[in-house]
Scaffold this motif. Sequence first.
Motif, PDB file in Angstrom:
ATOM      1  N   ALA A  14       0.761  -1.242   0.003  1.00  0.00           N
ATOM      2  CA  ALA A  14      -0.098   0.059   0.000  1.00  0.00           C
ATOM      3  C   ALA A  14       0.930   1.256   0.160  1.00  0.00           C
ATOM      4  CB  ALA A  14      -0.952   0.022   1.115  1.00  0.00           C
ATOM      5  N   LEU A  17       2.701   1.594  -3.358  1.00  0.00           N
ATOM      6  CA  LEU A  17       1.331   2.090  -4.563  1.00  0.00           C
ATOM      7  C   LEU A  17       1.043   3.488  -4.204  1.00  0.00           C
ATOM      8  CD1 LEU A  17      -0.812  -0.989  -4.435  1.00  0.00           C
ATOM      9  CD2 LEU A  17       0.356  -0.113  -6.536  1.00  0.00           C
ATOM     10  N   PHE A 329      -5.337   2.812  -0.228  1.00  0.00           N
ATOM     11  CA  PHE A 329      -4.590   1.684  -0.840  1.00  0.00           C
ATOM     12  C   PHE A 329      -4.909   0.639   0.540  1.00  0.00           C
ATOM     13  CE2 PHE A 329      -2.659   3.860  -4.476  1.00  0.00           C
ATOM     14  CZ  PHE A 329      -3.328   3.115  -5.313  1.00  0.00           C
TER      15      PHE A 329
END
Length: 349
Positions: A14, A17, A329
């Motif tokens: 996460a 990203l 995310f």
Amino acid sequence: MSKRLTNILTPIIAVLLGILVGTIIMLASGYDPAAAYIALWNGAFGDIYYIGEVIRQFTPYILAGLAVAFAFRVGLFNIGVEGQFIVGWTAAVWVGVAFELPRIIHLPLAILAAMIAGALWAYIPGLLKARFRVHEVIVTIMMNYIALHVTNYIIRNVLASKSGDKTDLVKETASLRSELLQSMTDYSRLHWGIILAIICCFIMWFLLEKTTRGFELRAVGFNQHAAQYAGMNVNRNIILSMLISGAFAGLAGAMEGLGTFGYAAVKGGFTGVGFEGIAIALLGANTALGVFFSAILFGILKVGSLNMPLEAGVPNELVNIIIALIVFFVASSYIIRVFLERFSKKGVK
């Protein structure tokens, strides 16, 4: 792939990203992402002063994250950490300014006052949830605004010095500041609160994972009906979890009142620490260790971002976008977990 490994990889992916999408946004906006991230790194680790500021920054973040995570482990979403943080800050400063006591009594008393204030502020939504099933999200959000305006009134009309905007500095006997730590970090605002934050991480872990009471609290979080059927007092555990959560939040306020600033001032709006605690808890998967590392990341981003406009000409608001993307995310972690499971199955084949 084991569940434990998946739980570790999910927040890491996460974060990556979030940084990746943030990089794309910078490129689309005409900024140099490499220069921006180098400036962020230099702003967090380029000088011993900045390192001290990073540690100082993530100290209240750890405690705010623990406050959110603890309540969440019992099935409660404590959005009121910001309000509990503010009342804890004010209570700690009140004790720090009002009394003349030896340090061995004065400092613990000021810290205890902050914890009690935060716990009592969290007790109200906890009681309403337990007795009347009033949703804690609504009540805690409203309690934030009440905390902000009530503490502003108290500061302005009871505690403030002649200027009318802020209190006097807390007495040295109630201060968390340390000449030793400050001199070691080129006179940053680093203080002894980091030790308390680390101790609280251990307390949360030990309480939830190694005690009978912690087992009951987690059982209520998993399934209230099953816990009640097993003979556990669900209402009492709901109230207890909110009290402990509020105590963590109040202690986070004491870090600012007795450490970073040393006073309380009239606030034009929320500090944001309590709300950052929600993101920190989510990224840390509501575990003590996860919250600790998540808070470090947020501290690095917050302090390091201040150098981005100076060194790379990149607005530091882009860091807030990256943080928001990371939280997005994490909230979409189901997709990441599905991807990891399919990847592991292909690896097995």
